[in-house]
Design a protein around this motif. Structure first.
Motif, PDB file in Angstrom:
ATOM      1  N   THR A 114      62.900  53.165  65.084  1.00  0.00           N
ATOM      2  CA  THR A 114      63.308  53.740  66.368  1.00  0.00           C
ATOM      3  C   THR A 114      64.525  52.975  66.906  1.00  0.00           C
ATOM      4  N   ARG A 115      65.180  53.579  67.883  1.00  0.00           N
ATOM      5  CA  ARG A 115      66.302  52.931  68.569  1.00  0.00           C
ATOM      6  C   ARG A 115      66.220  53.289  70.040  1.00  0.00           C
ATOM      7  N   SER A 116      66.127  52.277  70.876  1.00  0.00           N
ATOM      8  CA  SER A 116      65.976  52.493  72.324  1.00  0.00           C
ATOM      9  C   SER A 116      64.777  53.392  72.619  1.00  0.00           C
ATOM     10  N   GLY A 117      63.719  53.248  71.837  1.00  0.00           N
ATOM     11  CA  GLY A 117      62.497  54.002  72.054  1.00  0.00           C
ATOM     12  C   GLY A 117      62.493  55.393  71.461  1.00  0.00           C
ATOM     13  N   GLU A 118      63.612  55.815  70.879  1.00  0.00           N
ATOM     14  CA  GLU A 118      63.704  57.149  70.306  1.00  0.00           C
ATOM     15  C   GLU A 118      63.628  57.078  68.786  1.00  0.00           C
ATOM     16  N   PRO A 119      62.917  58.049  68.155  1.00  0.00           N
ATOM     17  CA  PRO A 119      62.810  58.039  66.686  1.00  0.00           C
ATOM     18  C   PRO A 119      64.165  58.240  66.027  1.00  0.00           C
ATOM     19  N   VAL A 120      64.408  57.505  64.959  1.00  0.00           N
ATOM     20  CA  VAL A 120      65.651  57.622  64.199  1.00  0.00           C
ATOM     21  C   VAL A 120      65.430  58.624  63.075  1.00  0.00           C
ATOM     22  N   THR A 121      66.121  59.748  63.117  1.00  0.00           N
ATOM     23  CA  THR A 121      65.975  60.795  62.109  1.00  0.00           C
ATOM     24  C   THR A 121      67.256  60.964  61.298  1.00  0.00           C
ATOM     25  N   THR A 122      68.099  59.940  61.327  1.00  0.00           N
ATOM     26  CA  THR A 122      69.380  60.009  60.626  1.00  0.00           C
ATOM     27  C   THR A 122      69.464  58.983  59.500  1.00  0.00           C
ATOM     28  N   LEU A 123      68.309  58.663  58.905  1.00  0.00           N
ATOM     29  CA  LEU A 123      68.324  57.763  57.754  1.00  0.00           C
ATOM     30  C   LEU A 123      69.064  58.452  56.607  1.00  0.00           C
TER      31      LEU A 123
END
Length: 323
Positions: free
Chosen positions: A219-228
């Protein structure tokens, strides 16, 4: 995250046994050659355990894990030539001899590379996953290299000969780097890491003799990272190291390989079986915006089933892709 206060840890198939050694290696190398370099520290961090588990056949716990020998199946890793002191930029090089005694020239491509080199310092302080270049005439692997700190390092060559029927191998050598060495802090368990603004959480316990799901969530800043981004044929690569004996195993993922440039996340899943109870260091490489980051964890494996014989897993796999 404070580099001096980091702890390290986290350890091609759907469920793969996972063995490991300790250590983390520090080195400064060109961006084109290095996957990641991280320091292990001693900051404790809480983590959550995944309640589900799956009992699958695993290899006998008495089987030796990979990465404990400089030779196997007729293949041998030469002495490693490298700078002798920190901050001395020179070449790191070695060869791998085949059963005939001559340098091996033909390698299979595994995770987009013919050879993966893992370098770790014996006190668990530094880690690097790099990819040297092969001279196809001489069989010499080499790359520019500069150690960041003194100490004794383990160098693991993870590869598969191109010859039909060959399996993956992990061979290892030690390299001594002269200079003053400050004692490292003791390893403390850690299942959460902060790197370059990303939070990486490890979920799922390790138990010896039992295959269980292990998932990392980014996550980043509490948001899920979907750009792996796909990197070396996967959305995540996991290196597992067992503290105490320098054993090493390349862990493999669950799920299909990425298609084209399609991105993934926020979760990267693996199936892992610790060979014994004990402390393990796990390193996860992931790529976002064309930059590779390494999250590190330290986890303890509980004692589980110890008497169920099963086929030995393929040896020598040392880093793993995950989806």
């Amino acid at each position: 995250m404070n580099a001096a206060g980091r702890l390290a840890a986290f350890g091609a198939g759907l469920a793969v046994a996972f063995t490991a050694a300790y250590a983390t290696a520090a080195a400064v190398v060109p961006d084109a050659a290095v996957t990641a370099t991280r320091q292990v520290g001693a900051e404790p961090a809480a983590g959550q355990s995944m309640p589900t588990e799956q009992a699958l056949p695993v290899s006998p716990l008495s089987a030796d894990p990979p990465g404990l020998s400089l030779a196997q199946d007729g293949y041998a890793l030469s002495a490693v030539r490298a700078p002798g002191t920190p901050n001395d930029r020179a070449s790191l090089s070695f060869t791998i001899a085949g059963p005939s005694g001559t340098p091996l020239l033909d390698y299979a491509t595994v995770h987009d590379k013919q050879l993966h080199l893992i370098i770790v310092r014996s006190d668990g302080q530094h880690f690097a996953h790099v990819h040297p270049v092969l001279d196809e005439t001489t069989g010499i692997w080499s790359m520019p290299w500069m150690w960041k700190a003194a100490g004794t390092y383990r160098v693991f060559a993870d590869f598969q000969p191109a010859q039909a029927g060959s399996t993956k191998l992990t061979l290892t050598r030690t390299v001594d780097v002269a200079g003053e060495l400050a004692p490292s802090p003791p390893l403390i368990t850690r299942s959460s890491d902060e790197i370059a603004g990303y939070t990486v959480e490890l979920d799922g316990p390790l138990t010896s003799g039992v295959s269980k799901p292990v998932t990392v969530t980014i996550t980043r800043s509490g948001e899920p990272v979907t750009t792996l981004q796909p990197y070396l044929g996967a959305y995540g690569h996991l290196v597992a190291l067992r503290e105490g004996d320098l054993a090493y195993l390349h862990v493999h993922p669950e799920g299909a390989e990425p298609v084209g440039d399609r991105t993934g996340g926020p979760a990267v899943s693996f199936a892992a079986t610790a060979p014994t109870a004990g402390r393990y260091l796990l390193y996860l490489d992931f790529r976002v915006d064309d930059t590779v980051h390494t999250a590190t964890f330290v986890v303890d494996s509980a004692r589980g089933e110890t008497n169920r014989p099963a086929p030995e897993p393929s040896r020598g796999a040392g880093h793993a892709g995950g989806h």
